[in-house]
Design a protein around this motif. Structure first.
Motif, short mmCIF file in Angstrom:
data_model
loop_
_atom_site.label_atom_id
_atom_site.label_comp_id
_atom_site.label_asym_id
_atom_site.label_seq_id
_atom_site.Cartn_x
_atom_site.Cartn_y
_atom_site.Cartn_z
N SER A 1 0.82 -1.20 0.00
CA SER A 1 0.00 0.00 0.00
C SER A 1 0.86 1.26 0.00
O SER A 1 0.48 2.27 -0.57
CB SER A 1 -0.98 0.00 1.17
N GLU A 2 2.05 1.17 0.63
CA GLU A 2 2.98 2.31 0.59
C GLU A 2 3.26 2.72 -0.85
O GLU A 2 3.13 3.87 -1.23
CB GLU A 2 4.32 1.92 1.22
N ILE A 3 3.66 1.74 -1.62
CA ILE A 3 4.07 2.06 -2.98
C ILE A 3 2.86 2.40 -3.85
O ILE A 3 2.93 3.30 -4.70
CB ILE A 3 4.92 0.91 -3.58
N ASP A 4 1.74 1.73 -3.62
CA ASP A 4 0.53 2.04 -4.38
C ASP A 4 0.07 3.47 -4.11
O ASP A 4 -0.29 4.21 -5.03
CB ASP A 4 -0.60 1.07 -4.02
N THR A 5 0.09 3.84 -2.84
CA THR A 5 -0.34 5.20 -2.49
C THR A 5 0.58 6.23 -3.12
O THR A 5 0.13 7.22 -3.70
CB THR A 5 -0.36 5.38 -0.95
N LEU A 6 1.90 5.96 -3.03
CA LEU A 6 2.85 6.91 -3.63
C LEU A 6 2.65 7.02 -5.14
O LEU A 6 2.65 8.11 -5.70
CB LEU A 6 4.30 6.50 -3.30
N ASP B 1 14.90 -6.36 4.35
CA ASP B 1 14.38 -7.01 5.54
C ASP B 1 12.85 -6.90 5.62
O ASP B 1 12.24 -7.36 6.56
CB ASP B 1 15.00 -6.30 6.77
N LYS B 2 12.28 -6.19 4.64
CA LYS B 2 10.84 -5.96 4.53
C LYS B 2 10.26 -5.10 5.66
O LYS B 2 9.08 -5.11 5.92
CB LYS B 2 10.07 -7.29 4.44
N LYS B 3 11.14 -4.38 6.35
CA LYS B 3 10.61 -3.49 7.39
C LYS B 3 10.03 -2.23 6.77
O LYS B 3 9.04 -1.72 7.22
CB LYS B 3 11.70 -3.13 8.40
N ILE B 4 10.69 -1.73 5.74
CA ILE B 4 10.09 -0.63 4.99
C ILE B 4 10.24 -0.96 3.52
O ILE B 4 11.09 -1.75 3.13
CB ILE B 4 10.75 0.75 5.27
N HIS B 5 9.43 -0.33 2.72
CA HIS B 5 9.48 -0.64 1.30
C HIS B 5 10.32 0.36 0.52
O HIS B 5 11.06 -0.02 -0.36
CB HIS B 5 8.07 -0.70 0.74
N LEU B 6 10.20 1.61 0.87
CA LEU B 6 10.86 2.63 0.07
C LEU B 6 11.76 3.50 0.96
O LEU B 6 11.29 4.04 1.96
CB LEU B 6 9.82 3.54 -0.58
N CYS B 7 13.00 3.67 0.57
CA CYS B 7 13.86 4.62 1.27
C CYS B 7 13.53 6.03 0.75
O CYS B 7 12.85 6.19 -0.26
CB CYS B 7 15.32 4.29 1.04
N TYR B 8 14.05 7.04 1.42
CA TYR B 8 13.66 8.40 1.01
C TYR B 8 14.19 8.77 -0.37
O TYR B 8 13.59 9.59 -1.07
CB TYR B 8 14.08 9.42 2.08
N HIS B 9 15.28 8.14 -0.80
CA HIS B 9 15.81 8.42 -2.14
C HIS B 9 14.82 7.99 -3.22
O HIS B 9 14.62 8.69 -4.21
CB HIS B 9 17.14 7.69 -2.36
N GLN C 1 12.94 10.33 -5.82
CA GLN C 1 13.10 10.12 -7.27
C GLN C 1 11.74 9.99 -7.97
O GLN C 1 11.54 10.54 -9.05
CB GLN C 1 13.95 8.86 -7.52
N LYS C 2 10.81 9.29 -7.34
CA LYS C 2 9.48 9.12 -7.94
C LYS C 2 8.78 10.46 -8.08
O LYS C 2 8.18 10.76 -9.12
CB LYS C 2 8.61 8.18 -7.08
N ILE C 3 8.83 11.25 -7.03
CA ILE C 3 8.18 12.57 -7.08
C ILE C 3 8.89 13.46 -8.10
O ILE C 3 8.24 14.14 -8.91
CB ILE C 3 8.16 13.22 -5.67
N ALA C 4 10.21 13.42 -8.08
CA ALA C 4 11.00 14.23 -9.01
C ALA C 4 10.65 13.92 -10.45
O ALA C 4 10.44 14.82 -11.27
CB ALA C 4 12.49 14.00 -8.77
N ARG C 5 10.57 12.63 -10.76
CA ARG C 5 10.31 12.23 -12.14
C ARG C 5 8.93 12.70 -12.59
O ARG C 5 8.75 13.18 -13.70
CB ARG C 5 10.40 10.70 -12.25
N ASN C 6 7.94 12.57 -11.71
CA ASN C 6 6.57 12.92 -12.08
C ASN C 6 6.34 14.42 -12.16
O ASN C 6 5.47 14.87 -12.90
CB ASN C 6 5.59 12.27 -11.12
#
Ligand SMILES: [Zn+2]
Length: 136
Positions: free
Chosen positions: A5-10, A93-101, A105-110
């Protein structure tokens, strides 16, 4: 799964941001709530213009980099991969899905919120080695 859901929401927010060409106040709030500190750091990277797209010529190969405090971070957006410790230890380790980089990058590209740097293919190998070896 919270990780998905983290990545879907982003991705949803990035699509909306791209269409409107800005991050709405509502979406900013959602991102802060979802990612907390990671989003603050991503936003700082964007504001400080630390997201770079290297385009190598004449091959046209593209490499995304986020300039960090101590070193540069190589991002592989298609694989949702980053070379930082945060990614290595926690994402794998599946504790978080996305690091801040990756978030930056996703926001920057869009939002086209990055700097494009053109380099010769001759420098590709040495730059890649530089970026890769930084992961101790
Ligand atoms: Zn990272």
């Amino acid at each position: 799964m919270t990780n998905n859901s983290e990545i879907d929401t982003l991705n949803d927010i990035c699509r909306e941001a791209k269409a409107e060409n800005r991050l709405s106040g509502k979406n900013l709030t959602v991102l802060y709530e979802l990612f907390g500190q990671r989003f603050s750091k991503a936003l700082n990277a964007l504001k400080e213009n630390r997201v770079k797209k290297y385009v190598f010529e004449p091959s046209g190969r593209k490499v995304w980099i986020v300039i960090g405090r101590e070193r540069d971070y190589l991002i592989m957006p298609a694989a949702e991969f980053c070379m930082c410790d945060d990614f290595y230890f926690r994402v794998l380790d599946k504790k978080i899905h996305l690091c801040y980089h990756l978030i930056a990058q996703k926001i920057a590209r869009n939002l086209a919120w990055y700097e494009t740097i053109e380099e010769s293919d001759k420098l590709y190998e040495s730059l890649m080695n530089e970026w890769k070896k930084a992961t101790a």
